[in-house]
Design an enzyme around this catalytic site. Structure first.
Site, PDB file in Angstrom:
ATOM      1  CD  GLU A 148      -2.788  -1.216   2.346  1.00 63.80           C
ATOM      2  OE1 GLU A 148      -2.882  -0.419   3.189  1.00 63.80           O
ATOM      3  OE2 GLU A 148      -3.714  -2.242   2.366  1.00 63.80           O
ATOM      4  CD1 TRP A 158      -1.845   2.704   4.935  1.00 66.03           C
ATOM      5  CD2 TRP A 158      -2.962   4.262   3.931  1.00 66.03           C
ATOM      6  NE1 TRP A 158      -2.193   2.230   3.867  1.00 66.03           N
ATOM      7  CE2 TRP A 158      -3.051   3.008   3.159  1.00 66.03           C
ATOM      8  CE3 TRP A 158      -3.681   5.607   3.112  1.00 66.03           C
ATOM      9  CZ2 TRP A 158      -3.347   3.003   1.755  1.00 66.03           C
ATOM     10  CZ3 TRP A 158      -3.939   5.450   2.078  1.00 66.03           C
ATOM     11  CH2 TRP A 158      -4.237   4.366   1.247  1.00 66.03           C
ATOM     12  CE1 TYR A 170      -9.533  -4.626   3.387  1.00 63.48           C
ATOM     13  CE2 TYR A 170      -7.772  -3.156   2.694  1.00 63.48           C
ATOM     14  CZ  TYR A 170      -8.334  -4.303   3.097  1.00 63.48           C
ATOM     15  OH  TYR A 170      -7.422  -5.423   3.753  1.00 63.48           O
ATOM     16  CD  GLU A 217      -4.181  -6.154   2.899  1.00 63.54           C
ATOM     17  OE1 GLU A 217      -4.939  -5.140   3.371  1.00 63.54           O
ATOM     18  OE2 GLU A 217      -3.095  -5.881   3.320  1.00 63.54           O
ATOM     19  CD1 TRP A 243      -7.922  -6.613   7.710  1.00 62.84           C
ATOM     20  CD2 TRP A 243      -6.276  -7.582   6.438  1.00 62.84           C
ATOM     21  NE1 TRP A 243      -6.626  -6.341   8.235  1.00 62.84           N
ATOM     22  CE2 TRP A 243      -5.823  -6.934   7.537  1.00 62.84           C
ATOM     23  CE3 TRP A 243      -5.350  -7.974   5.625  1.00 62.84           C
ATOM     24  CZ2 TRP A 243      -4.251  -6.904   7.615  1.00 62.84           C
ATOM     25  CZ3 TRP A 243      -4.203  -8.163   5.639  1.00 62.84           C
ATOM     26  CH2 TRP A 243      -3.584  -7.730   6.831  1.00 62.84           C
TER      27      TRP A 243
END
Length: 369
Positions: A189, A194, A260, A298, A329
């Site tokens: 990611e 983040w 997501y 994911e 996840w």
């Protein structure tokens, strides 16, 4: 005489087919025979369907922890996912258990058991911020990656972390002492912002150097040769965006992305569909061009509020593409996270929809591989 000639021609053709069949080689030139076999097996399985993956599936689930032989997926379907995802955060600290309070000894146990029944395991690594001593999500600085690269003030400290990481992989052996091949999805990611290695915390060149340094150290210094390396972005807008931090074909075996469905609205669902398919298209296009394996690293919808999520949102998209796997996840066990789960469990409103999803011929479970 004609029969003898015909038999000879058939044998010649068969021999030619065997000798010209191209074997795919991982980027590690010293990869174990089992790792090479796994890499080729992944491509073969992709021709059959898409493997179902679930993070931490045998370790815990919604409302339970550490019950041997249990799995939320297995409780619903009677079978394990084809792929298990596991987390290595805090292995770098020399801790006995992960940031999800799972003992690393237990992870090793389930990797061995899953391997014995033909299953495949993948690893992510949410390493702490070595500069601050805080979590992987402490990303207020833009100097951490630079500090751990060769010449950086924390380089030698970080090599100790890589030693501990490598020792874990070197301890993954079957009952005959043979190294078990697994997938390492490191520094994932990275196109987001983040983690301490993400896009606002490092330059593209620094990220590439971090990737190269890590893989070179594991291979050349630690002698870890049972890994396939997976590159997994977060949501990207274009092929150029996806490849901006790509370390190169010589350092990556598998191409993926993480994305997501967030927010309980039809607008969020519609946007997720657009983004999800765009990322799959980018990843599969890049994989075809580079000869890599495309996957969904994911995904999921927390608490699965849309009870037709699997059959009406996910399946119509993934069924149009050739993908190695799709990993959902984890189903958190912690009491303070009652809604943190991404696959249903017995009695959940989306259980029936998930079963329909799993029963589709394209979706591969453990028994299918």
């Amino acid at each position: 005489m004609k029969n003898i000639c015909l038999i000879g021609m058939i044998m010649l053709v068969c021999f030619s087919c065997k000798t010209t069949r191209k074997e795919r080689m991982p980027v590690d030139s010293q990869a174990t025979q089992e790792t090479v076999a796994l890499y080729n097996r992944l491509f073969d399985l992709m021709e059959k369907g898409i493997m179902l993956g679930h993070q931490d599936d045998p370790l815990y689930g919604h409302g339970w922890y550490g019950e041997d032989g249990r799995s939320d997926v297995k409780s619903m379907t009677g079978d394990y996912p084809a792929m298990f995802g596991f987390e290595l955060g805090h292995i770098e600290l020399g801790a006995e258990y992960s940031l999800d309070s799972v003992y690393f000894s237990q992870i090793k146990k389930y990797v061995r058991e899953h391997h014995a029944r033909g299953g495949i395991s993948s690893f992510s690594w949410h390493a702490d911020n070595i500069a601050t001593g805080n979590s992987t999500w402490d990303c207020a600085q833009d100097t951490v990656v630079r500090s751990i690269l060769p010449g950086g003030s924390l380089h030698s400290n970080y090599l100790v972390w890589l030693d501990r990481l490598g020792d874990f992989f070197l301890d993954l052996k079957d009952d005959k002492g043979v190294y078990i091949p697994v997938i390492f999805r490191m520094y994932h990611e990275h196109t987001g912002d983040w983690f301490w290695w993400s896009s606002k915390q490092s330059t593209p060149d620094e990220y590439k150097q971090l990737w190269v340094m890590t893989s070179d150290y594991l291979r050349n210094k630690k002698g870890v040769h049972n890994l396939l390396y997976a590159y997994s972005s977060s949501n990207v807008q274009s092929k150029e965006h996806y490849l901006e931090r790509y370390p190169g074909d010589e350092y990556v075996d598998i191409l993926g992305f993480d994305h997501y469905l967030k927010g309980r609205s039809e607008e969020n669902v519609d946007q997720y569909k657009i983004d999800f398919e765009r990322n799959i298209q980018i990843v599969t296009d890049c994989a075809v061009q580079s000869g890599k394996l495309p996957v969904v690293g994911e995904t999921g919808e927390e608490s699965i509020w849309d009870t037709s999520y699997f059959t009406s949102i996910v399946y119509p998209i993934i069924s149009k593409y050739k993908l190695g796997w799709i990993l959902f996840w984890r189903n958190a066990w912690e009491l303070d996270k009652p809604n943190h789960y991404y696959l249903p469990f017995p009695g959940h409103p989306s259980e029936a929809d998930f079963k329909k999803f799993v029963e589709k011929p394209l979706i591969l479970m453990n028994s299918d591989i």
